[in-house]
Design a protein around this motif. Structure first.
Motif, PDB file in Angstrom:
ATOM      1  N   ILE A   1       9.450  72.956 -49.228  1.00 35.89           N
ATOM      2  CA  ILE A   1       9.072  72.513 -47.985  1.00 35.89           C
ATOM      3  C   ILE A   1       9.255  71.092 -47.824  1.00 35.89           C
ATOM      4  O   ILE A   1       8.983  70.643 -46.620  1.00 35.89           O
ATOM      5  CB  ILE A   1       7.330  72.807 -48.149  1.00 35.89           C
ATOM      6  N   GLU A   2       9.318  70.386 -48.904  1.00 34.58           N
ATOM      7  CA  GLU A   2       9.586  69.259 -48.609  1.00 34.58           C
ATOM      8  C   GLU A   2      11.029  68.710 -47.716  1.00 34.58           C
ATOM      9  O   GLU A   2      11.267  67.579 -47.176  1.00 34.58           O
ATOM     10  CB  GLU A   2       9.810  68.348 -49.910  1.00 34.58           C
ATOM     11  N   THR A   3      12.172  69.655 -48.141  1.00 38.28           N
ATOM     12  CA  THR A   3      13.492  69.655 -47.619  1.00 38.28           C
ATOM     13  C   THR A   3      13.299  70.142 -46.357  1.00 38.28           C
ATOM     14  O   THR A   3      14.601  70.122 -45.372  1.00 38.28           O
ATOM     15  CB  THR A   3      14.469  70.188 -48.344  1.00 38.28           C
TER      16      THR A   3
ATOM     17  N   PHE B   1      11.121  69.033 -40.109  1.00 39.73           N
ATOM     18  CA  PHE B   1      10.099  69.127 -39.301  1.00 39.73           C
ATOM     19  C   PHE B   1      10.441  68.467 -38.005  1.00 39.73           C
ATOM     20  O   PHE B   1       9.949  68.705 -36.998  1.00 39.73           O
ATOM     21  CB  PHE B   1       8.837  68.950 -39.829  1.00 39.73           C
ATOM     22  N   THR B   2      11.263  67.394 -38.129  1.00 39.67           N
ATOM     23  CA  THR B   2      11.745  66.668 -37.033  1.00 39.67           C
ATOM     24  C   THR B   2      12.488  67.424 -35.855  1.00 39.67           C
ATOM     25  O   THR B   2      12.380  67.230 -34.850  1.00 39.67           O
ATOM     26  CB  THR B   2      12.448  65.271 -37.305  1.00 39.67           C
TER      27      THR B   2
ATOM     28  N   LYS C   1       4.452  72.332 -37.384  1.00 38.10           N
ATOM     29  CA  LYS C   1       3.735  71.207 -38.241  1.00 38.10           C
ATOM     30  C   LYS C   1       3.407  71.938 -39.496  1.00 38.10           C
ATOM     31  O   LYS C   1       3.260  73.179 -39.704  1.00 38.10           O
ATOM     32  CB  LYS C   1       2.615  70.604 -37.597  1.00 38.10           C
ATOM     33  N   ARG C   2       3.760  70.826 -40.458  1.00 37.71           N
ATOM     34  CA  ARG C   2       3.412  71.185 -41.840  1.00 37.71           C
ATOM     35  C   ARG C   2       2.033  72.129 -42.006  1.00 37.71           C
ATOM     36  O   ARG C   2       1.664  72.872 -42.934  1.00 37.71           O
ATOM     37  CB  ARG C   2       3.723  70.321 -42.880  1.00 37.71           C
ATOM     38  N   GLN C   3       1.158  71.264 -41.453  1.00 33.55           N
ATOM     39  CA  GLN C   3      -0.274  71.743 -41.528  1.00 33.55           C
ATOM     40  C   GLN C   3      -0.602  73.266 -41.089  1.00 33.55           C
ATOM     41  O   GLN C   3      -1.554  73.766 -41.720  1.00 33.55           O
ATOM     42  CB  GLN C   3      -1.198  70.774 -40.546  1.00 33.55           C
TER      43      GLN C   3
END
Length: 272
Positions: A68-70, A73-74, A80-82
């Motif tokens: 999920i870190e890679t 999201f931009t 959104k990660r949320q």
């Protein structure tokens, strides 16, 4: 009996490996016996956790490494990660939170599903990845269907990728339903990716009723997320499927829509 032999018999290979290096550190920093033991056991636990994750990732057969870190999201500013938080914790499995991601190619569906499954492995669970075509083809030719189903019903999390990308012959709905129904009965989530609206699954599976049953079970405790927009793979390229020609109207703005189960199933299947 030497300390080395004792540690080997107890299976404490990491303790045996770091012991020599930690002794001078403990003496220099004046650790207590309890602190020294805690550090040794922490090293052992951490190493075993790393080995377990590596083993489970290999068994999962992911097509690529993704977390999920890679995820960018931009690029997907509509997501959104949320919005994915409820799929990144132990509740993914404990609450049977299945997920269907729909959208055109290149919008990040597979990356997200692999990331969610990888996070589940980090949380102590087992996962498995397979494309819908490979799964259906494997089960259709299986001599012992019950045995063939086990690799896909036993893991806590199953990713079925590219649902609807290819056409499936007769019998596809029957074997896919077996996977979905058994996992539903066991309370184990499935993560689907698809480029087809849910109402078209019946056409590809050659069985409208079983397609509805598959979607119904998946979304009973799960959610449906729809992506729109251009492909990340074509980012910056001159050619873009989503770029309108001079004679075309403007495109709808990118958005991600989450639907509650009671609304998702009916709307996606065209039920009023």
């Amino acid at each position: 009996m030497s300390l080395e032999i004792l540690l080997k018999r107890l299976g404490l290979s990491t303790v045996a490996r770091v012991l020599t290096d930690l002794i001078p550190v403990a003496e220099r920093e004046d650790w207590s016996y309890a602190q020294f033991l805690e550090r040794l056991l922490s090293e052992e636990v951490a190493h075993r956790a790393e080995n377990r994750v590596a083993t489970q990732v290999a068994k999962a057969k992911f097509p690529f490494a993704a977390t999920i870190e890679t995820f960018d999201f931009t690029f997907r500013s509509d997501l959104k990660r949320q919005m994915l938080g409820r799929f990144l914790g132990p509740e993914l499995v404990s609450d049977n939170r299945s997920l269907i991601l729909e959208g055109p190619p290149g919008t990040g569906k597979t990356h997200l599903c692999v990331s969610i499954a990888y996070k589940a492995i980090q949380n102590g669970f087992a996962a498995r990845f397979i494309t819908a075509a490979a799964l259906i083809n494997e089960l259709k030719i299986a001599h012992d269907l019950n045995a063939a189903l086990k690799p896909y019903t036993q893991p806590h999390v199953l990713v079925i990728d590219e649902m609807g990308y290819l056409g499936y012959g007769p019998g596809a709905a029957d074997v896919l339903f077996q996977v979905v129904d058994q996992r539903y009965q066991q309370g184990k989530p499935i993560l689907f990716t698809t480029n087809k609206p849910l109402r078209q699954w019946g056409r590809g599976l050659h069985d409208e009723e079983l397609a509805r049953a598959i979607i119904d079970r998946t979304l009973h405790y799960g959610e449906y997320l729809k992506f729109t927009g251009s492909s990340y793979r074509l980012k910056g390229a001159k050619f873009d499927f989503d770029r309108p020609s001079p004679n075309e109207g403007t495109l709808p703005s990118e958005n991600a829509e989450t639907h509650k189960t009671d609304l998702t199933t009916s709307k996606a299947l065209g039920i009023q």
